[in-house]
Design a protein around this motif. Structure first.
Motif, short mmCIF file in Angstrom:
data_model
loop_
_atom_site.label_atom_id
_atom_site.label_comp_id
_atom_site.label_asym_id
_atom_site.label_seq_id
_atom_site.Cartn_x
_atom_site.Cartn_y
_atom_site.Cartn_z
N MET A 1 -13.29 20.04 0.18
CA MET A 1 -12.92 18.69 -0.82
C MET A 1 -12.22 17.81 0.21
SD MET A 1 -10.12 18.79 -3.52
CE MET A 1 -10.83 19.56 -4.68
N SER A 2 -12.65 16.59 0.02
CA SER A 2 -12.13 15.70 0.92
C SER A 2 -10.62 15.42 0.65
CB SER A 2 -12.84 14.31 0.79
OG SER A 2 -12.41 13.53 -0.24
N VAL A 3 -9.86 14.73 1.62
CA VAL A 3 -8.41 14.45 1.59
C VAL A 3 -8.50 13.56 0.56
CG1 VAL A 3 -6.81 13.28 2.70
CG2 VAL A 3 -8.16 14.86 4.08
N TYR A 4 -9.21 12.44 0.11
CA TYR A 4 -9.27 11.61 -0.81
C TYR A 4 -9.26 12.15 -2.32
CZ TYR A 4 -9.06 8.43 2.96
OH TYR A 4 -8.72 7.95 4.15
N ASP A 5 -10.11 13.13 -2.47
CA ASP A 5 -10.51 13.93 -3.75
C ASP A 5 -9.09 14.71 -4.16
OD1 ASP A 5 -13.01 12.99 -3.76
OD2 ASP A 5 -13.83 14.81 -2.99
N LYS A 6 -8.46 15.30 -3.03
CA LYS A 6 -7.31 15.97 -3.07
C LYS A 6 -6.23 15.06 -3.34
CE LYS A 6 -4.93 19.79 -3.24
NZ LYS A 6 -5.17 20.83 -4.28
N LEU A 7 -6.13 13.73 -3.11
CA LEU A 7 -5.04 13.03 -3.33
C LEU A 7 -5.23 12.56 -4.71
CD1 LEU A 7 -4.85 10.77 -0.16
CD2 LEU A 7 -3.01 12.31 -1.16
N SER A 8 -6.55 12.25 -5.13
CA SER A 8 -6.70 11.91 -6.55
C SER A 8 -6.53 13.01 -7.59
CB SER A 8 -8.12 11.43 -6.55
OG SER A 8 -8.49 11.30 -7.84
N GLN A 9 -6.64 14.20 -7.19
CA GLN A 9 -6.36 15.43 -7.85
C GLN A 9 -4.78 15.67 -8.22
OE1 GLN A 9 -7.08 19.36 -5.97
NE2 GLN A 9 -7.91 20.05 -8.06
N LEU A 10 -4.07 15.10 -7.14
CA LEU A 10 -2.60 15.29 -7.16
C LEU A 10 -2.10 13.94 -7.92
CD1 LEU A 10 -1.98 16.66 -3.50
CD2 LEU A 10 -1.62 18.02 -5.86
N GLY A 11 -3.02 13.02 -8.31
CA GLY A 11 -2.35 11.79 -8.89
C GLY A 11 -1.56 10.99 -7.94
N ILE A 12 -2.10 10.97 -6.61
CA ILE A 12 -1.37 9.97 -5.95
C ILE A 12 -2.28 8.95 -5.25
CG2 ILE A 12 -0.72 10.08 -3.10
CD1 ILE A 12 0.13 13.13 -3.67
N THR A 13 -1.70 7.69 -5.21
CA THR A 13 -2.43 6.43 -5.06
C THR A 13 -1.74 6.18 -3.59
OG1 THR A 13 -3.11 5.77 -7.01
CG2 THR A 13 -2.86 4.07 -5.07
N LEU A 14 -2.41 5.81 -2.48
CA LEU A 14 -1.71 5.61 -1.09
C LEU A 14 -1.28 4.04 -1.07
CD1 LEU A 14 -4.08 7.05 1.48
CD2 LEU A 14 -2.16 8.04 0.54
N PRO A 15 -0.02 3.96 -0.63
CA PRO A 15 0.79 2.65 -0.86
C PRO A 15 0.19 2.00 0.55
CG PRO A 15 2.28 4.21 0.00
CD PRO A 15 1.02 5.07 -0.40
N PRO A 16 0.48 0.56 0.67
CA PRO A 16 0.01 -0.20 1.83
C PRO A 16 1.35 0.26 2.76
CG PRO A 16 1.24 -1.62 0.11
CD PRO A 16 0.65 -0.13 -0.79
N VAL A 17 0.85 -0.02 4.16
CA VAL A 17 1.88 -0.25 5.11
C VAL A 17 3.17 -0.98 4.81
CG1 VAL A 17 2.21 -0.22 7.62
CG2 VAL A 17 0.08 0.75 6.83
N SER A 18 4.04 -0.43 4.90
CA SER A 18 5.39 -1.08 4.70
C SER A 18 5.74 -2.11 6.03
CB SER A 18 6.78 -0.39 4.52
OG SER A 18 6.50 0.52 3.43
N VAL A 19 6.25 -3.11 5.73
CA VAL A 19 6.68 -4.14 6.92
C VAL A 19 7.65 -3.47 7.54
CG1 VAL A 19 7.43 -6.37 7.51
CG2 VAL A 19 5.56 -6.10 5.61
N PRO A 20 7.70 -3.46 8.93
CA PRO A 20 9.05 -2.89 9.56
C PRO A 20 10.20 -3.63 9.30
CG PRO A 20 6.90 -2.86 11.02
CD PRO A 20 6.56 -3.57 9.52
#
Length: 152
Positions: A1-20
């Motif tokens: 399973m791809s990492v992105y499929d796993k993230l989707s299965q976990l209900g996780i949406t990746l956030p953008p990079v935070s500004v330092p």
């Protein structure tokens, strides 16, 4: 399973990079290693403020560490372009804002460690780790975590 499929299965949406928030960059790659700067815990887009052993429980801290791990994954994605390139999560270093008598920093940090194993699997997600209790973290955040990953 791809990492992105796993993230989707976990209900996780990746956030953008935070500004330092100071004079640093969010990540640096050297060779096959990617170093992510420390990310503080956030809740509803703001620093997750509190101190373990005073205003927060170990379970609160574990949830905060998991939230940090999601932000770290967003930054790692930005750094490498494809999380499926991650060969191994090498190390996490966790700072836990805690009172002097609090001794469960390792359990707080499990929130991040367990998510890495869920997302990357038990072999790629297993990592070396340090968990420290500290008197304060920038902006009063309860947890800060940095990460080192190896990419293929």
């Amino acid at each position: 399973m791809s990492v992105y499929d796993k993230l989707s299965q976990l209900g996780i949406t990746l956030p953008p990079v935070s500004v330092p928030a100071a004079a640093y960059v969010p990540f640096v790659q050297t060779g096959k290693l990617v170093f992510l700067s420390g990310h503080i815990a956030k809740k509803d887009g703001k620093p997750w403020v509190g101190q373990l052993g005073a205003t927060l429980t170990t379970e609160d801290g574990k949830a905060a560490a998991r939230a940090v791990a999601v932000d770290l994954l967003g930054t790692l994605h930005a750094a490498v372009g494809d999380l499926n390139k991650v060969k191994r999560i090498v190390k996490l270093m966790s700072l836990v804002n805690s009172v002097g008598t609090f001794t469960e920093q390792h359990l707080v940090t499990n929130g991040a460690s367990e998510l890495m194993a869920e997302v990357f699997g038990s072999e790629k997600g297993a990592h070396a780790r340090s968990a420290f209790g500290v008197a304060q973290i920038p902006m009063g955040a309860c947890v800060e975590i940095e990460l080192i990953a190896e990419i293929a």
